[in-house]
Enzyme design. Structure first.
Site, PDB file in Angstrom:
ATOM      1  N   LYS A  81       0.840  -1.207   0.000  1.00 55.25           N
ATOM      2  CA  LYS A  81       0.000   0.000   0.000  1.00 55.25           C
ATOM      3  C   LYS A  81       0.875   1.259   0.000  1.00 55.25           C
ATOM      4  O   LYS A  81       0.677   2.162  -0.809  1.00 55.25           O
ATOM      5  CB  LYS A  81      -0.954  -0.013   1.217  1.00 55.25           C
ATOM      6  N   THR A  82       1.861   1.301   0.897  1.00 57.16           N
ATOM      7  CA  THR A  82       2.748   2.468   0.952  1.00 57.16           C
ATOM      8  C   THR A  82       3.531   2.586  -0.352  1.00 57.16           C
ATOM      9  O   THR A  82       3.726   3.689  -0.883  1.00 57.16           O
ATOM     10  CB  THR A  82       3.743   2.313   2.130  1.00 57.16           C
ATOM     11  N   ASP A 108      -1.481   6.667   6.326  1.00 59.37           N
ATOM     12  CA  ASP A 108      -1.530   5.233   6.617  1.00 59.37           C
ATOM     13  C   ASP A 108      -2.474   5.003   7.800  1.00 59.37           C
ATOM     14  O   ASP A 108      -2.667   5.907   8.617  1.00 59.37           O
ATOM     15  CB  ASP A 108      -0.105   4.773   6.968  1.00 59.37           C
ATOM     16  N   THR A 121      -5.946  -1.455   6.728  1.00 49.26           N
ATOM     17  CA  THR A 121      -6.083  -2.916   6.751  1.00 49.26           C
ATOM     18  C   THR A 121      -7.530  -3.277   7.083  1.00 49.26           C
ATOM     19  O   THR A 121      -7.905  -4.427   7.027  1.00 49.26           O
ATOM     20  CB  THR A 121      -5.166  -3.514   7.839  1.00 49.26           C
ATOM     21  N   ARG A 148       6.553  -8.130   1.883  1.00 45.12           N
ATOM     22  CA  ARG A 148       7.410  -7.695   2.994  1.00 45.12           C
ATOM     23  C   ARG A 148       8.087  -8.911   3.642  1.00 45.12           C
ATOM     24  O   ARG A 148       9.270  -8.857   3.977  1.00 45.12           O
ATOM     25  CB  ARG A 148       6.592  -6.930   4.043  1.00 45.12           C
TER      26      ARG A 148
HETATM   27  P1  ADP Z   1       2.068  -1.944   3.198  1.00 47.38           P
HETATM   28  O1  ADP Z   1       2.097  -0.452   3.125  1.00 47.38           O
HETATM   29  O2  ADP Z   1       0.882  -2.544   2.474  1.00 47.38           O
HETATM   30  O3  ADP Z   1       2.212  -2.498   4.584  1.00 47.38           O
HETATM   31  P2  ADP Z   1       4.595  -1.729   1.772  1.00 47.38           P
HETATM   32  O4  ADP Z   1       4.195  -0.894   0.621  1.00 47.38           O
HETATM   33  O5  ADP Z   1       5.344  -1.052   2.881  1.00 47.38           O
HETATM   34  O6  ADP Z   1       3.318  -2.499   2.388  1.00 47.38           O
HETATM   35  O7  ADP Z   1       5.432  -2.967   1.185  1.00 47.38           O
HETATM   36  C1  ADP Z   1       6.393  -3.662   1.942  1.00 47.38           C
HETATM   37  C2  ADP Z   1       7.610  -3.979   1.093  1.00 47.38           C
HETATM   38  O8  ADP Z   1       7.253  -4.992   0.165  1.00 47.38           O
HETATM   39  C3  ADP Z   1       8.108  -2.806   0.247  1.00 47.38           C
HETATM   40  O9  ADP Z   1       9.212  -2.197   0.794  1.00 47.38           O
HETATM   41  C4  ADP Z   1       8.517  -3.408  -1.066  1.00 47.38           C
HETATM   42  O10 ADP Z   1       9.896  -3.661  -1.039  1.00 47.38           O
HETATM   43  C5  ADP Z   1       7.820  -4.725  -1.112  1.00 47.38           C
HETATM   44  N1  ADP Z   1       6.742  -4.747  -2.108  1.00 47.38           N
HETATM   45  C6  ADP Z   1       5.418  -4.563  -1.870  1.00 47.38           C
HETATM   46  N2  ADP Z   1       4.704  -4.723  -2.984  1.00 47.38           N
HETATM   47  C7  ADP Z   1       5.581  -5.019  -3.965  1.00 47.38           C
HETATM   48  C8  ADP Z   1       5.435  -5.322  -5.365  1.00 47.38           C
HETATM   49  N3  ADP Z   1       4.242  -5.381  -5.945  1.00 47.38           N
HETATM   50  N4  ADP Z   1       6.546  -5.560  -6.081  1.00 47.38           N
HETATM   51  C9  ADP Z   1       7.756  -5.532  -5.477  1.00 47.38           C
HETATM   52  N5  ADP Z   1       7.958  -5.290  -4.166  1.00 47.38           N
HETATM   53  C10 ADP Z   1       6.882  -5.033  -3.413  1.00 47.38           C
END
Ligand code: ADP
Length: 366
Positions: A93-94, A138, A187, A246
């Site tokens: 998401k981030t 977030d 979430t 992650r």
């Molecule tokens: P969330 O915000 O949903 O908790 P993040 O955006 O922080 O998740 O993602 C966590 C890590 O996973 C990121 O640092 C990135 O390296 C990796 N990641 C997430 N989605 C992808 C994707 N589609 N392709 C490659 N790496 C990804």
């Protein structure tokens, strides 16, 4: 023994639970497969985060929807409509929020629901925004309700009412906010009020990744980190990552350590398997709480149905952690079902522990 719930942790204390009660080895294994962030993630995540949509692997539906909206906004020269990203932690998401800003060549600012305590925090951020930039919030479901209400008018008309002074001399002043794109992540989309939800023009649901998609992510991350890895080695890590990039990236880093010390630095299937065995990550990437949760349903509640609050009490865990972090993946892979009467363990869950499945046609259809 009760776990130490940490209310400050964004994903309900998952990364920190049991640290006092269990051995250091247990806690390491747990931290390894949690989808929530642990401290060491931040710096590396920044390095591994894809910066443009073309590098973002998987999530084809969300990506397609976003690509069209981005192109339309660019061609009109307007700010992109507000975006709500939802799905379990660690799915990107981030990352997508930063990609939106990069693709639009605009500024990016990040905050979170719990970080905004008073109206002044929100006002300060909003009044400093530059035109068309992205503001990423977030955990929007943890924002204070009063601030949420203030956001409604901002998102709709880019105006914010503030009260200046106190008592009889107090007066309302309307602040103009520059048009910007609000990107929020959660979430728990079900916890957002419907007026808030209706302010988002673009709703993007992120799903768990397939093993193939995760393998690509592991291979890409290995390249960025300069770690030699073959296809089978990447597959082995992908399969144990709970559908979550992650976790895949975190496992890759730990397997790399093992490979450097014990296997000449190269990650193949044998090296990955040996490392993951030492790290106590099982074939499904389950951690100790996943196992405890499944066994509790099976052994204490005859396979269920058991209500979420009863389950949370039996496990001495927060209900939120079970619902946000654990259940989604277990449901996705078909180990538990959610029914109106509670959670039930499926045949797959019984088979995983080598416990004979009793069948429960009678209880299910009562
Ligand atoms: P969330 O915000 O949903 O908790 P993040 O955006 O922080 O998740 O993602 C966590 C890590 O996973 C990121 O640092 C990135 O390296 C990796 N990641 C997430 N989605 C992808 C994707 N589609 N392709 C490659 N790496 C990804």
């Amino acid at each position: 023994m009760a776990s130490g719930f940490n209310p400050n942790h964004p994903f309900t204390g998952k990364a920190k639970h049991d640290l006092g009660a269990s051995s250091r080895r247990d806690s390491d294994a747990e931290r390894l497969v949690t989808a929530g962030k642990v401290e060491e993630d931040d710096a590396v995540e920044l390095k591994l985060r894809p910066t443009h949509l073309a590098e973002f692997i998987g999530q084809s539906k969300a990506k397609q929807q976003l690509a069209i909206a981005l192109e339309a906004a660019r061609s009109r020269g307007e700010a992109l409509d507000h975006v709500l990203l939802f799905g379990p932690p660690g799915l990107g998401k981030t990352t997508l929020a930063t990609i939106i800003a990069n693709e639009l060549h605009v500024g990016f600012q990040q905050t979170s629901g719990p970080a905004l305590q008073i109206a002044g925090d929100l006002t300060a951020i909003l009044t400093n925004l530059r035109e068309k930039q992205v503001l990423f919030l977030d955990e929007i479901h943890r924002m204070q309700p009063v601030l949420e209400e203030k956001l409604y008018t901002v998102l709709e008309d880019y105006q914010m009412d503030i009260i200046i002074g106190q008592g009889p001399s107090a007066r309302t002043h309307t602040l103009e906010i520059k048009p910007f794109t609000f990107v929020a992540a959660t979430t728990r989309p079900g916890l957002l009020s419907s007026p808030l939800r209706s302010r988002f023009g673009i709703l993007l649901r992120l799903e768990f990744y397939t093993d193939d998609e995760l393998r690509f992510i592991v291979e890409r991350s290995a390249e960025v980190l300069g770690v030699p890895i073959d296809r089978d080695g990447a597959s082995e890590i992908a399969m144990r990552s709970r559908g979550t990039p992650r976790i895949a990236n975190r496992l890759l880093r730990r397997v790399r350590d093992y490979a450097q010390v014990r296997a000449g630095g190269v990650i193949d299937r044998a090296t990955a398997m040996a490392a993951l065995t030492i790290l106590e990550v099982d074939a499904h990437g389950f951690d100790e709480l996943d196992r405890r949760l499944l066994r509790t349903i099976i052994e204490k509640y005859d396979g269920g149905p058991v209500g979420l609050n009863t389950l949370a009490a039996a496990l001495a865990e927060e209900q939120d952690a079970l619902e946000e972090v654990y259940e989604p993946f277990l449901i996705q892979i078909g180990f538990i079902h959610r029914t109106p009467r509670g959670r039930i363990a499926t045949r797959l869950a019984y088979e995983h522990f080598g416990i004979p499945f009793p069948g429960r046609a009678a209880t299910l259809f009562e």
